[in-house]
Scaffold this motif. Structure first.
Motif, short mmCIF file in Angstrom:
data_model
loop_
_atom_site.label_atom_id
_atom_site.label_comp_id
_atom_site.label_asym_id
_atom_site.label_seq_id
_atom_site.Cartn_x
_atom_site.Cartn_y
_atom_site.Cartn_z
N LEU A 91 -0.47 -27.06 81.64
CA LEU A 91 0.65 -27.29 82.54
C LEU A 91 1.10 -25.99 83.19
CD1 LEU A 91 3.01 -29.44 80.26
CD2 LEU A 91 1.49 -30.31 82.05
N THR A 92 1.50 -26.08 84.45
CA THR A 92 2.36 -25.05 85.03
C THR A 92 3.75 -25.68 85.14
OG1 THR A 92 0.60 -24.02 86.31
CG2 THR A 92 2.87 -23.60 87.03
N LEU A 93 4.69 -25.13 84.38
CA LEU A 93 6.04 -25.70 84.35
C LEU A 93 6.91 -25.07 85.42
CD1 LEU A 93 6.73 -25.85 80.51
CD2 LEU A 93 6.20 -27.76 82.04
N ARG A 121 -2.16 -25.47 76.84
CA ARG A 121 -1.63 -24.18 77.27
C ARG A 121 -0.63 -24.40 78.39
NH1 ARG A 121 -5.73 -19.45 78.37
NH2 ARG A 121 -6.66 -20.91 79.83
N VAL A 122 0.23 -23.40 78.58
CA VAL A 122 1.30 -23.52 79.58
C VAL A 122 1.38 -22.24 80.41
CG1 VAL A 122 3.82 -23.67 79.88
CG2 VAL A 122 2.66 -25.17 78.25
N ALA A 123 1.61 -22.42 81.71
CA ALA A 123 1.88 -21.30 82.61
C ALA A 123 3.24 -21.54 83.27
CB ALA A 123 0.80 -21.18 83.68
N ALA A 141 5.30 -22.15 72.31
CA ALA A 141 4.18 -21.25 72.59
C ALA A 141 4.50 -20.40 73.82
CB ALA A 141 2.92 -22.06 72.83
N PRO A 142 4.10 -19.13 73.82
CA PRO A 142 4.37 -18.27 74.98
C PRO A 142 3.60 -18.78 76.20
CG PRO A 142 2.92 -17.16 73.42
CD PRO A 142 3.42 -18.39 72.74
N ALA A 143 4.19 -18.58 77.37
CA ALA A 143 3.59 -19.05 78.61
C ALA A 143 2.95 -17.90 79.36
CB ALA A 143 4.65 -19.72 79.49
#
Length: 345
Positions: A91-93, A121-123, A141-143
């Motif tokens: 995801l990109t949040l 994973r996240v951005a 979790a860190p982005a």
């Protein structure tokens, strides 16, 4: 290791900012890697059908804000959890929760924590948002941060002539906290100051380039009444297509981005892509963007707005970008960053 880009799923209606940016990034990725696959869906039901057809465990990437999935933050969390069970979802949040969300803050915070936990994973789109996550989503979790990229195919304004009218321009939807009320008060004060110095100021107006957000139509009526009492016209263009929106951005007036509680701002990029140098209320995010693209914005503190408007009226060239101003990182740069990030999975 992901050897090819994930399926780029673009969710939401054409006019939504996150949907549009997700499509811009997807197109930039496609331009760099012809093997990329992009699917745009208008709603969650269509997204369900797409995810049901992908191979189990296939990588999928989505630009997401909770408001794209339904009427509540809980809707968003439920959909992301469902889609994450069907794919390797990254995801990109956008619109990371912060206390200025008011009564929705706790619900949004819980929903975003669920989305982050579900995703592989996240951005996010700024270091500021990374800090928001550390502050208000502890334990998640860190982005990864990839700054919003500029479009390079937008015609930039070459000049902004003098105009007797003092017109303040604010791009995007009308909703509380966007800065329209502050702009009205500051415009009235700036005009009063200029006239006291003998300047020939014409009409004083605040022009909202866009439509009211859903449910905020009455805010426009209240703003119009308040502005009229101060001798200021409050103008609202309503929804505009891309061409009309672009014409508004380069029209005479003082570009302003006065929303203090942004997580990342597409409207700032709209201005600079059009060759304008907007006044931007100072914040951690504004400072980050000033460092990223030096000379493209003019930061001010809240109590400085009226004199800064007066100065911009006296010097219209100050609202125009210098010819040598760089808009990097561009969408091409962003595509390169995402391709490297996906390849590192």
């Amino acid at each position: 290791m992901i050897s090819a880009p994930p399926l780029l799923l673009v969710l939401g209606p054409e006019g939504h900012g996150v949907t549009r940016y997700g499509r811009d990034v997807a197109d930039a990725v496609l331009a760099r890697d012809a093997g990329a696959r992009v699917v745009q869906v208008a709603d969650v039901a269509a997204g369900d059908r797409v995810l049901a057809e992908v191979d189990a465990g296939a990588p999928v990437h989505l630009h997401a804000t909770d408001r794209l999935f339904g009427t509540t933050p809980e809707d968003a969390a439920e959909v992301v959890e469902r889609w994450a069970r069907l794919s390797r979802l990254s995801l990109t949040l956008h619109d990371v929760p912060q206390p200025s969300d008011g009564t929705m803050f706790e619900r949004r915070r819980t929903a975003y924590a669920r989305m982050i936990a579900a995703a592989e994973r996240v951005a996010v789109n700024s270091r500021h948002e990374q800090l928001l996550m550390a502050e208000f989503l502890p334990g998640t979790a860190p982005a990864h941060a990839v700054a919003l990229g500029t479009r390079t195919d937008v015609a930039r304004v070459s000049s902004v002539g003098a105009d007797r009218d003092l017109r303040v321009l604010i791009a995007g939807f009308v909703y509380p906290g966007k800065g329209h009320r502050a702009a009205v008060v500051a415009a009235a004060r700036a005009a009063e100051t200029l006239r006291s110095r003998g300047e020939d100021v014409g009409e004083v107006a605040v022009r909202a380039i866009g439509a009211p957000s859903r449910g905020h139509e009455d805010d426009v009526l209240r703003l119009r009444d308040e502005a009229a009492r101060l001798g200021v016209a409050f103008e609202v263009t309503g929804f505009l297509d891309d061409a009309a929106f672009g014409r508004e951005l380069v029209a005479p007036g003082i570009p302003l981005a006065a929303h203090e509680h942004v997580s990342a701002s597409r409207s700032m990029l709209d201005w600079v892509e059009a060759g304008r140098r907007p006044l931007v209320v100072d914040s951690r995010y504004a400072a980050e963007m000033d460092e990223l693209r030096p000379g493209t914005i003019a930061r001010y503190t809240a109590d400085e707005l009226a004199p800064r408007l007066a100065d911009a009226w006296l010097d219209p060239a100050s609202t125009r970008l210098a010819a040598e101003a760089s808009l990097a990182p561009t969408l091409d740069d962003v595509a390169t960053s995402y391709l490297a990030w996906w390849a590192s999975a």
